[in-house]
Design a protein around this motif. Structure first.
Motif, PDB file in Angstrom:
ATOM      1  N   GLY A  23      46.603  41.220  30.316  1.00 37.52           N
ATOM      2  CA  GLY A  23      46.702  42.230  31.345  1.00 37.52           C
ATOM      3  C   GLY A  23      45.852  41.962  32.556  1.00 37.52           C
ATOM      4  N   LEU A  24      45.940  42.896  33.478  1.00 34.32           N
ATOM      5  CA  LEU A  24      45.281  42.763  34.761  1.00 34.32           C
ATOM      6  C   LEU A  24      43.859  43.294  34.682  1.00 34.32           C
ATOM      7  CD1 LEU A  24      48.321  44.036  36.798  1.00 34.32           C
ATOM      8  CD2 LEU A  24      47.448  41.692  36.792  1.00 34.32           C
ATOM      9  N   ILE A  25      42.943  42.577  35.295  1.00 30.98           N
ATOM     10  CA  ILE A  25      41.527  42.938  35.301  1.00 30.98           C
ATOM     11  C   ILE A  25      41.109  43.199  36.739  1.00 30.98           C
ATOM     12  CG2 ILE A  25      39.195  42.077  34.873  1.00 30.98           C
ATOM     13  CD1 ILE A  25      40.326  40.421  32.607  1.00 30.98           C
ATOM     14  N   ASN A  26      40.324  44.233  36.934  1.00 32.21           N
ATOM     15  CA  ASN A  26      39.836  44.548  38.275  1.00 32.21           C
ATOM     16  C   ASN A  26      38.822  43.486  38.689  1.00 32.21           C
ATOM     17  OD1 ASN A  26      38.799  45.652  40.620  1.00 32.21           O
ATOM     18  ND2 ASN A  26      38.961  47.745  39.850  1.00 32.21           N
ATOM     19  N   ALA A  27      39.181  42.672  39.686  1.00 32.94           N
ATOM     20  CA  ALA A  27      38.348  41.552  40.102  1.00 32.94           C
ATOM     21  C   ALA A  27      37.484  41.874  41.311  1.00 32.94           C
ATOM     22  CB  ALA A  27      39.236  40.348  40.424  1.00 32.94           C
ATOM     23  N   GLY A  28      37.803  42.948  42.020  1.00 32.34           N
ATOM     24  CA  GLY A  28      37.046  43.263  43.227  1.00 32.34           C
ATOM     25  C   GLY A  28      37.908  44.066  44.177  1.00 32.34           C
ATOM     26  N   PHE A  84      36.588  34.577  43.336  1.00 37.36           N
ATOM     27  CA  PHE A  84      36.338  35.704  42.436  1.00 37.36           C
ATOM     28  C   PHE A  84      36.196  35.148  41.027  1.00 37.36           C
ATOM     29  CE2 PHE A  84      38.513  37.597  45.995  1.00 37.36           C
ATOM     30  CZ  PHE A  84      37.906  38.838  46.145  1.00 37.36           C
ATOM     31  N   THR A  85      35.328  35.739  40.253  1.00 37.88           N
ATOM     32  CA  THR A  85      35.212  35.353  38.848  1.00 37.88           C
ATOM     33  C   THR A  85      35.893  36.426  38.011  1.00 37.88           C
ATOM     34  OG1 THR A  85      33.140  34.206  39.270  1.00 37.88           O
ATOM     35  CG2 THR A  85      33.618  34.790  36.988  1.00 37.88           C
ATOM     36  N   VAL A  86      36.877  36.004  37.227  1.00 35.15           N
ATOM     37  CA  VAL A  86      37.666  36.930  36.410  1.00 35.15           C
ATOM     38  C   VAL A  86      37.636  36.435  34.970  1.00 35.15           C
ATOM     39  CG1 VAL A  86      39.905  38.048  36.111  1.00 35.15           C
ATOM     40  CG2 VAL A  86      39.170  37.320  38.388  1.00 35.15           C
ATOM     41  N   ALA A  87      37.042  37.219  34.083  1.00 35.50           N
ATOM     42  CA  ALA A  87      36.934  36.860  32.667  1.00 35.50           C
ATOM     43  C   ALA A  87      36.336  35.457  32.505  1.00 35.50           C
ATOM     44  CB  ALA A  87      38.298  36.957  31.985  1.00 35.50           C
ATOM     45  N   GLY A  88      35.320  35.144  33.324  1.00 36.34           N
ATOM     46  CA  GLY A  88      34.627  33.870  33.230  1.00 36.34           C
ATOM     47  C   GLY A  88      35.330  32.722  33.919  1.00 36.34           C
ATOM     48  N   VAL A 123      48.209  29.136  38.802  1.00 37.75           N
ATOM     49  CA  VAL A 123      48.320  30.355  39.615  1.00 37.75           C
ATOM     50  C   VAL A 123      48.309  31.554  38.668  1.00 37.75           C
ATOM     51  CG1 VAL A 123      49.494  29.249  41.544  1.00 37.75           C
ATOM     52  CG2 VAL A 123      50.846  30.205  39.674  1.00 37.75           C
ATOM     53  N   TYR A 124      47.969  32.727  39.210  1.00 39.20           N
ATOM     54  CA  TYR A 124      47.696  33.907  38.388  1.00 39.20           C
ATOM     55  C   TYR A 124      48.395  35.120  38.966  1.00 39.20           C
ATOM     56  CZ  TYR A 124      44.302  30.658  36.666  1.00 39.20           C
ATOM     57  OH  TYR A 124      43.742  29.529  36.125  1.00 39.20           O
ATOM     58  N   GLU A 125      48.880  35.986  38.055  1.00 37.17           N
ATOM     59  CA  GLU A 125      49.491  37.240  38.481  1.00 37.17           C
ATOM     60  C   GLU A 125      48.438  38.100  39.158  1.00 37.17           C
ATOM     61  OE1 GLU A 125      51.264  39.407  35.291  1.00 37.17           O
ATOM     62  OE2 GLU A 125      51.611  41.163  36.546  1.00 37.17           O
ATOM     63  N   LEU A 126      48.818  38.713  40.247  1.00 40.73           N
ATOM     64  CA  LEU A 126      47.898  39.537  41.040  1.00 40.73           C
ATOM     65  C   LEU A 126      48.627  40.800  41.460  1.00 40.73           C
ATOM     66  CD1 LEU A 126      45.702  38.255  43.967  1.00 40.73           C
ATOM     67  CD2 LEU A 126      47.270  40.143  44.309  1.00 40.73           C
ATOM     68  N   ALA A 127      47.905  41.920  41.456  1.00 38.95           N
ATOM     69  CA  ALA A 127      48.451  43.176  41.955  1.00 38.95           C
ATOM     70  C   ALA A 127      47.348  43.902  42.709  1.00 38.95           C
ATOM     71  CB  ALA A 127      48.960  44.037  40.800  1.00 38.95           C
ATOM     72  N   VAL A 128      47.749  44.751  43.638  1.00 39.11           N
ATOM     73  CA  VAL A 128      46.796  45.561  44.390  1.00 39.11           C
ATOM     74  C   VAL A 128      47.138  47.022  44.160  1.00 39.11           C
ATOM     75  CG1 VAL A 128      45.899  46.137  46.676  1.00 39.11           C
ATOM     76  CG2 VAL A 128      46.463  43.759  46.126  1.00 39.11           C
ATOM     77  N   PRO A 151      43.898  36.885  34.144  1.00 36.68           N
ATOM     78  CA  PRO A 151      43.238  35.571  34.105  1.00 36.68           C
ATOM     79  C   PRO A 151      43.980  34.509  33.305  1.00 36.68           C
ATOM     80  CG  PRO A 151      42.136  37.071  32.612  1.00 36.68           C
ATOM     81  CD  PRO A 151      43.194  37.875  33.330  1.00 36.68           C
ATOM     82  N   ARG A 152      45.169  34.846  32.791  1.00 38.91           N
ATOM     83  CA  ARG A 152      45.973  33.813  32.112  1.00 38.91           C
ATOM     84  C   ARG A 152      46.850  33.131  33.140  1.00 38.91           C
ATOM     85  NH1 ARG A 152      49.174  37.395  28.213  1.00 38.91           N
ATOM     86  NH2 ARG A 152      49.299  38.496  30.169  1.00 38.91           N
ATOM     87  N   ILE A 153      47.005  31.811  33.059  1.00 35.63           N
ATOM     88  CA  ILE A 153      47.841  31.075  34.004  1.00 35.63           C
ATOM     89  C   ILE A 153      49.258  31.618  33.948  1.00 35.63           C
ATOM     90  CG2 ILE A 153      48.933  28.835  34.469  1.00 35.63           C
ATOM     91  CD1 ILE A 153      46.294  27.533  33.835  1.00 35.63           C
ATOM     92  N   ASP A 154      49.832  31.882  35.119  1.00 38.61           N
ATOM     93  CA  ASP A 154      51.184  32.437  35.233  1.00 38.61           C
ATOM     94  C   ASP A 154      52.182  31.282  35.198  1.00 38.61           C
ATOM     95  OD1 ASP A 154      53.517  33.742  35.816  1.00 38.61           O
ATOM     96  OD2 ASP A 154      52.756  34.762  37.596  1.00 38.61           O
ATOM     97  N   ASP A 155      52.647  30.933  34.006  1.00 40.03           N
ATOM     98  CA  ASP A 155      53.587  29.810  33.860  1.00 40.03           C
ATOM     99  C   ASP A 155      54.912  30.077  34.552  1.00 40.03           C
ATOM    100  OD1 ASP A 155      51.830  28.229  32.382  1.00 40.03           O
ATOM    101  OD2 ASP A 155      52.355  29.267  30.534  1.00 40.03           O
ATOM    102  N   ALA A 156      55.314  31.360  34.631  1.00 39.62           N
ATOM    103  CA  ALA A 156      56.596  31.692  35.271  1.00 39.62           C
ATOM    104  C   ALA A 156      56.558  31.338  36.749  1.00 39.62           C
ATOM    105  CB  ALA A 156      56.910  33.156  35.081  1.00 39.62           C
TER     106      ALA A 156
END
Ligand code: FES
Length: 140
Positions: free
Chosen positions: A32-37, A50-54, A118-123, A132-137
Motif C-alpha cells: 500500500g501507499l505510505i505518506n512520504a511527505g 524522499f525516504t519511504v520504508a527505508g 518506478v513506484y506508484e504515487l498518489a496525492v 515502496p514496491r517497484i511498480d512492474d506494471a
C-alpha cells in the motif's frame, strides 16, 4: 502453553503500527501507499529525494504531474536529487547524460542500459503517498 500468533494486524504489535494507508497482509508483507511527505515540496521542474520504508526514492514534478522512481542512476549511481534535471519531459542524469522516462523508468538515451525502478504515487490533499514496491506494471 505459550502460543505465538502467526501474523499481526496493524495496531496489535508496536513494531507494525504505521501511518495512514499502510497495510499488512496475512504473511506480514507490507503493501500500500505510505505518506512520504508533502506534495507541495516538489515544485514544477524539481526533483526531490524522499525516504519511504527505508528506500531512497526521487519524486519529480513534470508539468504538474508527479512521478516516483529510484534516486540512484542505474549507470554509475549518481543521485537524481543532486545530479538530475528534467528536459522536455525526460529525466536526465547530468553525470554522463543518461536519459530516462520518469513515468516508466525506460532508458531513452545515453550510457545507462538498465531501466529505473518506478513506484506508484498518489496525492491526497498535500499528502504525497508512495507505494515502496517497484511498480512492474508501469515498467512493462
Ligand atoms: S551515472 Fe547517470 S548517466 Fe552515468
Amino acid at each position: 502453553m505459550l502460543t505465538t500468533p502467526r501474523w499481526w494486524s496493524v495496531g496489535q504489535h508496536p513494531a507494525l503500527t504505521c501511518g495512514a494507508g499502510y497495510r499488512i497482509d496475512r504473511e506480514g508483507a507490507t503493501m500500500g501507499l505510505i505518506n512520504a511527505g508533502r506534495a507541495s515540496e516538489v515544485g514544477p521542474g524539481e526533483i526531490k529525494a524522499f525516504t519511504v520504508a527505508g528506500r531512497e526514492l526521487a519524486v519529480a514534478n513534470v508539468d504538474g504531474e508527479l512521478y516516483a522512481f529510484d534516486n540512484w542512476c542505474t549507470h554509475e549511481s549518481c543521485t537524481f536529487s543532486d545530479e538530475g534535471e528534467l528536459e522536455d519531459g525526460k529525466l536526465v542524469c547530468t553525470c554522463h547524460f543518461g536519459e530516462f522516462d520518469p513515468a516508466t523508468g525506460e532508458v531513452l538515451g545515453g550510457p545507462p542500459w538498465e531501466p529505473l525502478g518506478v513506484y506508484e504515487l498518489a496525492v491526497e490533499g498535500d499528502d504525497l503517498l508512495i507505494d515502496p514496491r517497484i511498480d512492474d506494471a508501469a515498467a512493462s
